[in-house]
Design an enzyme around this catalytic site. Structure first.
Site, PDB file in Angstrom:
ATOM      1  N   GLU A   1      15.670 -14.287 -30.900  1.00  0.00           N
ATOM      2  CA  GLU A   1      15.591 -13.761 -32.262  1.00  0.00           C
ATOM      3  C   GLU A   1      15.738 -14.852 -33.303  1.00  0.00           C
ATOM      4  OE1 GLU A   1      19.612 -11.793 -33.697  1.00  0.00           O
ATOM      5  OE2 GLU A   1      19.254 -11.305 -31.599  1.00  0.00           O
TER       6      GLU A   1
ATOM      7  N   HIS B   1      25.258 -11.985 -29.100  1.00  0.00           N
ATOM      8  CA  HIS B   1      25.016 -12.237 -30.531  1.00  0.00           C
ATOM      9  C   HIS B   1      25.345 -13.667 -30.946  1.00  0.00           C
ATOM     10  CE1 HIS B   1      24.810 -10.801 -34.835  1.00  0.00           C
ATOM     11  NE2 HIS B   1      23.923  -9.990 -34.267  1.00  0.00           N
TER      12      HIS B   1
ATOM     13  N   GLU C   1      21.894 -10.691 -24.055  1.00  0.00           N
ATOM     14  CA  GLU C   1      21.129 -11.292 -25.149  1.00  0.00           C
ATOM     15  C   GLU C   1      21.933 -12.371 -25.860  1.00  0.00           C
ATOM     16  OE1 GLU C   1      19.349  -9.632 -29.399  1.00  0.00           O
ATOM     17  OE2 GLU C   1      19.347  -8.341 -27.640  1.00  0.00           O
TER      18      GLU C   1
ATOM     19  N   ASP D   1      24.616  -7.531 -25.917  1.00  0.00           N
ATOM     20  CA  ASP D   1      24.299  -8.598 -26.860  1.00  0.00           C
ATOM     21  C   ASP D   1      25.545  -9.437 -27.122  1.00  0.00           C
ATOM     22  OD1 ASP D   1      23.220 -10.208 -28.796  1.00  0.00           O
ATOM     23  OD2 ASP D   1      22.603  -8.576 -30.133  1.00  0.00           O
TER      24      ASP D   1
ATOM     25  N   HIS E   1      12.524  -8.605 -30.699  1.00  0.00           N
ATOM     26  CA  HIS E   1      13.663  -8.316 -31.558  1.00  0.00           C
ATOM     27  C   HIS E   1      13.170  -7.533 -32.766  1.00  0.00           C
ATOM     28  CE1 HIS E   1      16.487  -9.669 -34.865  1.00  0.00           C
ATOM     29  NE2 HIS E   1      17.376  -9.325 -33.948  1.00  0.00           N
TER      30      HIS E   1
END
Length: 381
Positions: A235, A185, A209, A183, A284
């Protein structure tokens, strides 16, 4: 049957639960929340309750359309999360009324068990090999880790190599028969994303991700074309319309959150859109038991489902966990990294209302950290 009451409960560690009551005693639960803005979402839940109280809860699609399109201003994280929580609760009621789990109402199961992954490490993970080995011993076949903590827009070779080293440690502990998800993020600039994706290619992540912030999704096509690593995002996208461009650009994995992106109804539509583009669905879900229950129901009904995130004993959960609010925790008993198909009606979990009400007396005021670089400039969390 008519909806008679809407109640909300702020419960630790950072969640908001919604309860819909009816005049026939059937209740439905939902989980509408924006992490760090739960009070804002709660106010909007009660503001929009005027559209549902007194109405037939079984008209799910009509309610979805009304809650989404009934206001001149629509979409975004707050309103879409409110809609998601109501949608989950309405499906919960529908399943209970008909004596069937939600996935049966969505066309029936397309698989017998559902693969889940677990988290290792924190925002700046260390001791990765030991953490991964522990999850392998617990039976999980896939793990996810944050690639990095604070990262400058164009950071040093040492910072980039630190990301690669952690990923290599995780891969070594997993072996080739298990999967590693990484991730970014949204902490990584487009320039650093290009560099890191090239470095990570030999680690063969299942996906990377949020390779860039949602604001930079117009650049994701270039990342797709420049890397063999499957990219995932979603997400912080809230509708099928938000997913249209990244899916067309070649994102491999759509990650809508059933508590943010319009609930079960809309995530199912996003999954269908992803299928059109040859992409898979990995919802998510670093949230609570209602959000996870909704995700599992979707996973058993969606043909192009890939894997499910879940947050049991996640590092964010210091003051509460998923199982604290369930009468029976067995729906979240994972065997060999898989969840069994839920058979109970509705969302498939029984919420411990007494525990919820006790926890709501404490409430929470969770906020995400605000990070800064060593020069004092703001960093992405």
């Amino acid at each position: 049957m008519r909806i008679t009451e809407v109640e909300t409960f702020l419960v630790p560690p950072r969640w908001l639960f919604l309860k819909l009551s009816t005049d026939e005693g059937v209740v439905g639960w939902g989980e509408p929340v924006v992490e760090g803005r739960a009070e804002t979402v709660r106010a909007a839940v009660h503001e929009l309750s005027e559209l549902l109280v007194g109405e037939d809860p079984l008209r799910i699609e009509d309610h979805w359309q009304k809650l989404y399109r009934g206001g001149f201003y629509r979409g975004g994280p707050v309103l879409s999360s409110v809609l998601a929580g109501y949608d989950q609760a309405l499906w919960d009621i529908a399943g209970k009324v008909r004596g069937a789990p939600v996935h049966e109402l969505l066309g029936g199961p397309v698989r017998d068990r559902l693969r889940v992954y677990t988290w290792v490490g924190g925002d700046e993970p260390d001791a990765i090999a030991d953490a991964v080995a522990a999850q392998v011993a617990a039976g999980f076949t896939a793990v996810k880790m944050n690639a990095n903590g604070r990262l400058r827009a164009i950071d040093t070779l040492a910072a980039a190599r630190a990301v690669l080293r952690r990923a290599e440690e995780a891969r070594a502990a997993l072996g080739d028969d298990r999967d590693l998800a990484i991730d970014f993020h949204g902490r990584v600039s487009p320039a650093m994303a290009r560099r890191l994706l090239a470095m990570l290619a030999d680690v063969a992540p299942m996906f990377v991700e949020e390779p860039v912030l949602p604001e930079h999704l117009h650049l994701v096509g270039g990342l797709v074309n420049g890397s063999t690593v499957p990219l995932a995002t979603g997400e912080r996208l809230y509708s099928r319309w938000d997913f249209r461009a990244p899916l067309a650009a070649g994102v491999a994995v759509a990650q809508p959150d059933p508590s943010h992106a319009g609930g079960i109804s809309e995530v199912r539509r996003i999954a269908a859109l992803a299928e059109v583009h040859g992409a898979t669905l990995a919802p998510h879900c670093p949230l609570g038991p209602i959000a996870l229950a909704a995700s599992l129901q979707l996973g058993f009904a969606v043909p192009n489902f890939l894997i499910q995130e879940q947050s049991l004993r996640m590092h964010y959960h210091r003051d509460g966990d998923l199982l604290d609010y369930l009468v029976d925790p067995s729906p979240f008993d994972f065997t060999d990294g898989h969840a069994a198909r839920p058979l109970a009606p509705g969302l498939g979990v029984e919420i411990d209302e007494a525990a919820v009400r006790r926890a709501a007396e404490l409430g929470h005021a969770w906020r995400n950290p605000v990070w800064r670089h060593d020069d004092g400039g703001l960093a992405e969390w």
